[in-house]
Write a protein that holds these residues in place. Structure first.
Motif, short mmCIF file in Angstrom:
data_model
loop_
_atom_site.label_atom_id
_atom_site.label_comp_id
_atom_site.label_asym_id
_atom_site.label_seq_id
_atom_site.Cartn_x
_atom_site.Cartn_y
_atom_site.Cartn_z
N GLU A 106 0.82 -1.21 0.00
CA GLU A 106 0.00 0.00 0.00
C GLU A 106 0.86 1.27 0.00
N PRO A 107 1.70 1.44 -1.03
CA PRO A 107 2.70 2.51 -1.01
C PRO A 107 2.14 3.91 -1.07
N THR A 108 0.87 4.08 -1.46
CA THR A 108 0.32 5.44 -1.57
C THR A 108 -0.76 5.74 -0.54
N SER A 109 -1.11 4.79 0.31
CA SER A 109 -2.28 4.98 1.17
C SER A 109 -2.04 6.00 2.28
N ALA A 110 -0.79 6.30 2.61
CA ALA A 110 -0.52 7.30 3.66
C ALA A 110 -0.25 8.68 3.08
N LEU A 111 -0.40 8.83 1.77
CA LEU A 111 -0.04 10.09 1.11
C LEU A 111 -1.27 10.97 0.88
N GLU A 149 -2.57 14.73 -3.68
CA GLU A 149 -1.76 15.39 -4.70
C GLU A 149 -0.35 14.82 -4.78
N MET A 150 0.05 14.01 -3.81
CA MET A 150 1.39 13.41 -3.82
C MET A 150 1.41 12.00 -4.41
N VAL A 151 0.24 11.44 -4.61
CA VAL A 151 0.16 10.05 -5.09
C VAL A 151 0.77 9.91 -6.48
N GLY A 152 0.49 10.88 -7.34
CA GLY A 152 0.90 10.78 -8.74
C GLY A 152 2.39 10.63 -8.92
N GLU A 153 3.19 11.34 -8.11
CA GLU A 153 4.64 11.28 -8.30
C GLU A 153 5.19 9.90 -7.93
#
Length: 243
Positions: free
Chosen positions: A165-170, A173-177
């Motif tokens: 789950e590498p993007t779940s804590a972001l 607007e930061m997920v895309g990068e």
């Protein structure tokens, strides 16, 4: 050998639940496999078992044809070849970004200090964060920290990377990068197993999607087969709510 992982009858039982329930799976070199399903279905536990962060209750894991012995030097050698990226980055807060990246390659003997430093600079330049090499994790945004966590795994020259789950804590607007970097790795042929709720991203880059429910792989196939055209009522019901 094209077959990288061969997982046979994997079980992880806790007192109240079988979080992973007799899962068998093969993953080929260069394959991007997404693991999706409801919360509590065993996805992350399965991924952690693959790296022996959770000790499986039963079953066997073969990597490049060799059975993994879950202790000692052989386990450490295996972990050096299988990177792990966590939900909450797990960077060392007291070390600079550059030191976070070079520490493991040097400690494990996979690179000299000079080689590790050159590799770290190359990877930081790749993601546009070379100017942050002497900063500390608390000085970075969440998206920057997660990209650092990914290139820290890459610095070990792994054969595969597990993403929990590498993007779940972001922030959104930061997920895309982070997804951009993961997309590039997939295109370059990195073997990736990804636990995620980013279903649209799975549709875009997955070679295969596994749908987990109650510790089992209920369905697997292409993103189109599993996400868009499943004949399984449980799977269809899940995606009707999240898409």
């Amino acid at each position: 050998m094209n077959n990288l992982f061969d997982i046979r009858n994997l079980v992880k039982a806790f007192p109240a639940v079988r979080a992973v329930d007799d899962v068998s799976l093969t993953v080929n070199k260069g394959e991007t496999v997404f693991i999706v399903g409801p919360s509590g279905s065993g996805k992350s536990t399965f991924l952690r078992c693959l790296n022996y962060l959770e000790q499986p209750t039963a079953g066997e894991i073969f990597f490049k044809g060799q059975k993994i012995i879950p202790h000692g030097k052989k386990l450490n050698q295996y972990r050096q070849q299988v990177g792990m990226v966590f939900q909450h980055f797990n960077l060392f807060p007291h070390l600079t970004i550059h030191k976070n990246i070079t520490l493991s390659p040097v400690l494990t003997g996979r690179a000299t200090p000079q080689e590790a430093a050159a590799k770290a600079d190359e990877l930081l330049d790749r993601i546009g964060l070379y100017d942050k090499r002497n900063a500390y994790p608390q000085q970075l945004s969440g998206g920057q920290k997660q990209r650092i966590a990914i290139i820290r795994a890459l610095a070990m020259n792994p054969d595969a990377i597990l993403f929990d789950e590498p993007t779940s804590a972001l922030d959104p607007e930061m997920v895309g990068e982070v997804l951009t970097l993961m997309r590039e790795l997939s295109q370059e042929g990195m073997t990736m197993l990804v636990v995620t709720h980013e279903i649209g991203f799975a549709k875009e880059i997955a070679d295969r999607v596994l749908f987990f429910d109650q510790g089992k792989i209920v369905e697997q196939g292409s993103a189109e087969e599993v996400i868009e055209h499943s004949t399984n009522e449980r799977v269809r019901g899940f995606f009707s709510k999240v898409l």
